[in-house]
Enzyme design. Structure first.
Site, PDB file in Angstrom:
ATOM      1  N   LYS A 160       0.911  -1.103  -0.091  1.00 13.67           N
ATOM      2  CA  LYS A 160       0.013   0.055  -0.200  1.00 13.67           C
ATOM      3  C   LYS A 160       1.079   1.280  -0.077  1.00 13.67           C
ATOM      4  CE  LYS A 160      -3.229   2.447   2.822  1.00 13.67           C
ATOM      5  NZ  LYS A 160      -3.868   2.742   3.969  1.00 13.67           N
ATOM      6  N   GLY A 221      -7.916   8.736  10.503  1.00 15.01           N
ATOM      7  CA  GLY A 221      -8.046   8.915  12.032  1.00 15.01           C
ATOM      8  C   GLY A 221      -8.962   9.722  12.432  1.00 15.01           C
ATOM      9  N   ALA A 247      -9.625   5.106   5.208  1.00 23.52           N
ATOM     10  CA  ALA A 247      -9.552   6.382   6.172  1.00 23.52           C
ATOM     11  C   ALA A 247     -10.709   7.398   6.264  1.00 23.52           C
ATOM     12  CB  ALA A 247      -8.365   7.480   5.351  1.00 23.52           C
ATOM     13  N   GLY A 248     -10.936   7.311   7.398  1.00 19.57           N
ATOM     14  CA  GLY A 248     -12.144   8.274   7.830  1.00 19.57           C
ATOM     15  C   GLY A 248     -13.360   7.616   8.093  1.00 19.57           C
TER      16      GLY A 248
END
Length: 320
Positions: A160, A221, A247-248
């Site tokens: 990644k 985060g 993410a999120g």
């Protein structure tokens, strides 16, 4: 010509099925006197029954002839839940992976052996595919170096790509990410780049050899959910690669919504790591992702922009 066929439009009814419906169900009635061929005009209720029957046949054929597969780098996965390891207590990683059913787990290279008595690899169950990330890289050169080190350490060809120069918002550097993706793809890596959702950048990543693209839903985060929903939908519609929302994502319901949009998989970390019960939350994400995928495959119902539509017949009593 056909005057009325009230068949709702659904993604799972393919054009061949609709053509078969028109040719096999709407049979012309020959008029012996005039020689004309008027078409049978079906009632609303008859058309609904036919629609339900055709839907069942279509889904049955799909079940027989097509499996829902999630493939990355030529490897098939049953789970569409990718679990992050960044914030986990090492003692909980194994339980979280097992409860969540994840078959891929991210791994920061610097965590592979933090102490002699504490190694993150010892807590990851056998059979789970490692997805080393290039966390900490500030440019393509550093990301490529980290990826090569991870493969040399035996972590495999999956990587990644994360490149961030912004220390406050942690937004990925799309330009450097494309450069690193092209280099690593040529070296035989299965590259999953983390990126700001942008159609042109996604096309560049596809051309560079990415196996999938991983757009952020919100700042990493943050647990703010699908803040970039509209742009992610564009990528799902336009890019011929798996779109893994990363993410999120802060709640199972948000993961479910992303899957209903057509996302191929969900990467979750903070939402699970900061939950009161990691094991229960991991299982909740697993179920939400599966539910969202099923909803997407079934074909979501239509949305009315204005007004309403009764779900039951309104005739026979309103005018009495």
């Amino acid at each position: 010509m056909i005057k009325h066929l009230d068949l709702p439009k659904q993604g799972h009814l393919s054009p061949p099925v609709l053509r078969w419906c028109a040719s096999s169900i709407l049979v012309p009635l020959q008029d012996s006197t005039s020689g004309s061929v008027p078409w049978l005009v079906m009632s609303r209720y008859t058309s609904v029954i036919i629609y339900i029957t055709l839907t069942f046949i279509s889904l049955q054929r799909k079940g027989e002839n097509m499996e829902d597969k999630f493939i990355l780098g030529g490897k098939e996965f049953k789970s569409r839940f990718i679990l992050g390891s960044g914030k986990y207590n090492l003692n909980l990683i194994k339980a979280a992976v097992e409860q969540g059913g994840a078959e891929i787990i991210t791994l920061a290279l610097r965590r592979a052996n933090t102490q002699e008595s504490e190694n993150i690899l010892d807590y990851i169950p056998e059979g789970v595919t490692l997805l080393p990330n290039t966390s900490g890289a500030r440019n393509a050169e550093e990301a490529v170096r980290i990826a090569r080190l991870s493969r040399a350490m035996g972590c495999g060809n999956f990587v990644k790509v994360e490149i961030m120069r912004d220390a406050k918002y942690l937004f990925p550097d799309n330009y450097e990410t494309v450069k690193a993706t092209e280099i690593l793809a040529k070296e035989g890596f299965v590259v999953l780049p983390y990126m700001n959702p942008d159609l042109n950048v996604a096309r560049d990543l596809q051309n560079a050899g990415a196996a999938a693209v991983m757009p952020l839903a919100a700042p990493i985060g943050s647990n703010k959910g699908l803040a970039t929903k509209a742009m992610i939908q564009v990528l799902i519609d336009e890019i011929d690669l798996p779109i893994i929302v990363d993410a999120g994502i802060g709640k199972p319901s948000q993961a479910c919504e992303a899957m209903e949009m057509g996302a191929a998989a969900i990467m979750a970390n903070t939402a699970i790591a900061t939950a009161g019960d990691v094991r229960v939350m991991a299982e909740a994400f697993k179920k939400a992702i599966e539910a969202g995928r099923s909803a997407y495959l079934s074909g979501l119902g239509r949305t009315l922009e204005r007004g309403a539509s009764a779900s039951s017949p309104l005739t026979g009593f309103l005018h009495e």
